[in-house]
Design a protein around this motif. Structure first.
Motif, mmCIF file in Angstrom:
data_model
loop_
_atom_site.group_PDB
_atom_site.id
_atom_site.type_symbol
_atom_site.label_atom_id
_atom_site.label_comp_id
_atom_site.label_asym_id
_atom_site.label_seq_id
_atom_site.Cartn_x
_atom_site.Cartn_y
_atom_site.Cartn_z
ATOM 1 N N LEU B 153 0.824 -1.215 0.000
ATOM 2 C CA LEU B 153 0.000 0.000 0.000
ATOM 3 C C LEU B 153 0.854 1.259 0.000
ATOM 4 O O LEU B 153 0.605 2.183 -0.768
ATOM 5 C CB LEU B 153 -0.950 0.010 1.205
ATOM 6 N N ASP B 154 1.879 1.260 0.859
ATOM 7 C CA ASP B 154 2.753 2.427 0.903
ATOM 8 C C ASP B 154 3.417 2.652 -0.455
ATOM 9 O O ASP B 154 3.509 3.782 -0.936
ATOM 10 C CB ASP B 154 3.814 2.254 1.996
ATOM 11 N N SER B 155 3.904 1.571 -1.088
ATOM 12 C CA SER B 155 4.573 1.695 -2.385
ATOM 13 C C SER B 155 3.636 2.219 -3.449
ATOM 14 O O SER B 155 4.013 3.036 -4.279
ATOM 15 C CB SER B 155 5.119 0.339 -2.842
ATOM 16 N N VAL B 156 2.388 1.715 -3.427
ATOM 17 C CA VAL B 156 1.440 2.117 -4.463
ATOM 18 C C VAL B 156 0.967 3.554 -4.245
ATOM 19 O O VAL B 156 0.770 4.303 -5.195
ATOM 20 C CB VAL B 156 0.241 1.144 -4.489
ATOM 21 N N LEU B 157 0.822 3.942 -2.971
ATOM 22 C CA LEU B 157 0.291 5.274 -2.674
ATOM 23 C C LEU B 157 1.368 6.356 -2.709
ATOM 24 O O LEU B 157 1.054 7.541 -2.821
ATOM 25 C CB LEU B 157 -0.410 5.275 -1.307
ATOM 26 N N ALA B 158 2.641 5.949 -2.631
ATOM 27 C CA ALA B 158 3.728 6.932 -2.562
ATOM 28 C C ALA B 158 3.714 7.929 -3.726
ATOM 29 O O ALA B 158 3.863 9.136 -3.492
ATOM 30 C CB ALA B 158 5.074 6.218 -2.476
ATOM 31 N N PRO B 159 3.554 7.470 -4.996
ATOM 32 C CA PRO B 159 3.574 8.439 -6.110
ATOM 33 C C PRO B 159 2.534 9.548 -5.985
ATOM 34 O O PRO B 159 2.751 10.646 -6.497
ATOM 35 C CB PRO B 159 3.285 7.569 -7.333
ATOM 36 N N ILE B 160 1.399 9.273 -5.352
ATOM 37 C CA ILE B 160 0.415 10.346 -5.215
ATOM 38 C C ILE B 160 0.525 11.018 -3.843
ATOM 39 O O ILE B 160 -0.387 11.714 -3.407
ATOM 40 C CB ILE B 160 -1.028 9.850 -5.463
#
Lengths: 265, 298
Positions: B153-160
């Protein structure tokens, strides 16, 4: 109600998003089971089958798999007998408290899991039964009865009794009618109910953890090992195994029951 | 020899069949006895025993249960703030989970019942039923892996520029909502499927817009189905201790306290008394649900 193309598209996208939400975590576990990295980082580092080998070599995992299967078979058999008997009684007779029977069958699954678990654990302790396979089977059977009961009674309500009457009129006795007419019409419903009971038992942990004593079913093994960082990849493999062994029976059951019910696919 | 034995066997079978046929009450007794006996003794008996236990006392000095009737456990539960806070948190979470599930379940159930083709609908029903019955612990564990710091989740949400909720009470709410979603989708789907199309046409003919039809026709007609689903989302949340222990990061729910007391501490009476909280909450909930006619939608 008229639906504009835009509304239809929006609904379709929302449905797709919800399905993605439902299946994403499961897909992720499958992916991590093949991940070379010990730590579940994203994206996965590489592909390996090493953890499957490790899992296969562990005698602890084999023992818990075997216990889970034994418990599920035991609970399914008990549920098949009790659920079928109860379905026949409720369908064929009208008696005082008939609605209560359905309620009683649903109760073990409708009450919060911790309540069922601690009640059974206290009862076993009070009468002095050693915690193990027997207590797991009894506990699982109490909440598995409902799957068999529901499938059996739904089928009984749909099948006409005239077939049985014809069989009796043609000179078959009760047992012959039961064997050659009643049972064949119930067979697929019982199979579907039994498969669901198996899956339900194989999957259960909330009640099981309270009545298993030192024994480990497959879910309990996962529960006891998920915190050990060293074990993480092997836990992913066991998780994959656990989900496969409960998804397959449920899938078969859903196919059997919808086909048998004459629902066009 | 065997021939006569089989004949005798068969004659006995016939006599037994006739005897049973003439006594329907005996048939009923034989059919109903085993399942009812098992459930009443093994299940209701266990529940009664649990209730009795709640009135006993655990003596920490001698480390065992004293079988002397007392209300101490109940007094402790009502007065100690820990027990009250955890009970309130659990019930509020169960309510929040139920609302989240109802909101998420409606669009997919609507699509299944009224938009999708026959084929798609059948595929979707299987897709919703599969996770209902299988892989409970695996799904919780998968969420734990996703929620961990630096995880999926952190990896996926990091770009935004966002972060996952980590392991917290919000995570528990999220994972509970995820777990029990199919329990809400299926009854709502069945409820929506039962609404005759002519009612919706009538509403449109009378000039109602789609949103009005939804609010004034569809929603009231599916309310019993929503309540039927909420019985599960509510009860399952109240009775779970495994999910919080994996994803709530130390935040406690009713189940955790009961589990700890019966397991580690060995204070069965207190655990039994605290287990009465979810029982009472569920009984009140079931009584309220029955008044809305939700039981027909179960």
């Amino acid at each position: 109600m008229e639906r504009s193309p835009a509304a239809r598209l929006l609904l379709r996208l929302t449905t797709a998003a919800i399905l993605l939400f439902i299946y994403l975590p499961i897909v992720l576990i499958v992916v991590y089971a093949f991940n070379t990295n010990r730590v579940p980082t994203w994206p996965p580092a590489g592909f390996t089958l090493e953890w499957f080998g490790r899992a296969a070599q562990s005698s602890e995992i084999r023992a818990s798999l075997s216990l889970s299967i034994q418990a599920a078979i035991g609970a399914t058999l008990v549920a098949l007998v009790l659920g079928t008997l109860a379905a026949f009684a409720v369908h064929r007779f009208s008696f005082f408290g008939r609605e209560t029977v359905s309620f009683l069958v649903i109760l073990p699954i409708a009450l919060p899991g911790i309540v069922t678990g601690i009640a059974l654990a206290t009862a076993f302790k009070t009468i002095g039964v050693q915690f193990g396979l027997l207590t797991i089977v009894v506990a699982h059977a109490t909440f598995c009865v409902v799957t068999v009961y529901n499938n059996a009674i739904a089928r009984l309500r749909r099948t006409s009794r005239s077939l049985e009457e014809a069989s009796m009129d043609l000179g078959a006795d009760t047992w012959q009618t039961l064997r050659h007419v009643t049972f064949p019409s119930l067979r697929t419903a019982l199979l579907a109910g039994g498969l669901l009971a198996f899956a339900l038992s194989f999957d259960e942990i909330i009640v099981t953890l309270l009545v298993a004593g030192p024994q480990q079913t497959l879910p309990i093994w996962i529960f006891n090992n998920y915190l050990r960082p060293n074990q993480a990849p092997v836990v992913n493999v066991v998780a994959l195994l656990a989900i496969a062994l409960s998804v397959i029976p449920v899938y078969l059951a859903s196919r059997i029951s919808s086909e048998a019910a004459g629902v066009p696919r | 020899m065997t021939g006569t034995a089989t004949a005798a066997h068969r004659a006995f079978g016939r006599r037994l069949a006739t005897a049973l046929y003439r006594r329907p009450r005996l048939q009923l007794g034989l059919l109903l006895g085993p399942p009812l006996g098992a459930l009443v003794i093994a299940y209701l008996g266990a529940l009664v025993l649990l209730l009795i236990n709640a009135f006993w006392r655990y003596d920490a000095f001698i480390g065992r249960v004293v079988t002397q009737p007392t209300l101490d456990n109940f007094v402790q539960i009502v007065t100690a703030s820990v027990f009250r806070d955890v009970a309130v948190r659990t019930v509020l979470t169960a309510g929040a989970v139920t609302i989240a599930d109802a909101v998420i379940a409606f669009p997919i159930a609507y699509y299944m019942a009224r938009v999708a083709s026959h084929r798609t609908r059948n595929i979707l029903v299987v897709a919703v039923v599969l996770p209902l019955w299988s892989g409970y612990l695996v799904k919780v564990y998968a969420w734990r892996v996703m929620l961990l710091n630096g995880g999926f989740l952190d990896s996926v949400l990091a770009p935004i520029g966002l972060r996952g909720p980590g392991l917290s009470d919000v995570s528990a709410w999220l994972v509970f909502s995820y777990l029990w979603l199919p329990y809400m989708i299926l009854p709502i789907y069945a409820g929506l499927e039962r609404i005759p199309g002519s009612l919706l046409e009538a509403s449109a003919d009378l000039g109602a817009r789609a949103s009005t039809t939804f609010r004034r026709v569809i929603l009231p007609l599916t309310l019993p189905a929503v309540i039927a689903g909420s019985i599960f989302t509510f009860s399952l949340t109240l009775g779970d201790y495994v999910t919080p222990s994996l994803v709530a990061g130390g935040t406690q729910f009713i189940g955790n306290i009961v589990f700890e007391n019966i397991g580690v501490v060995g204070n069965t009476p207190l655990a039994a008394a605290y287990a009465c909280v979810p029982i009472v909450v569920m009984l009140i909930y079931l009584l309220l649900a029955r008044r809305t006619g939700a039981f027909e939608s179960l």
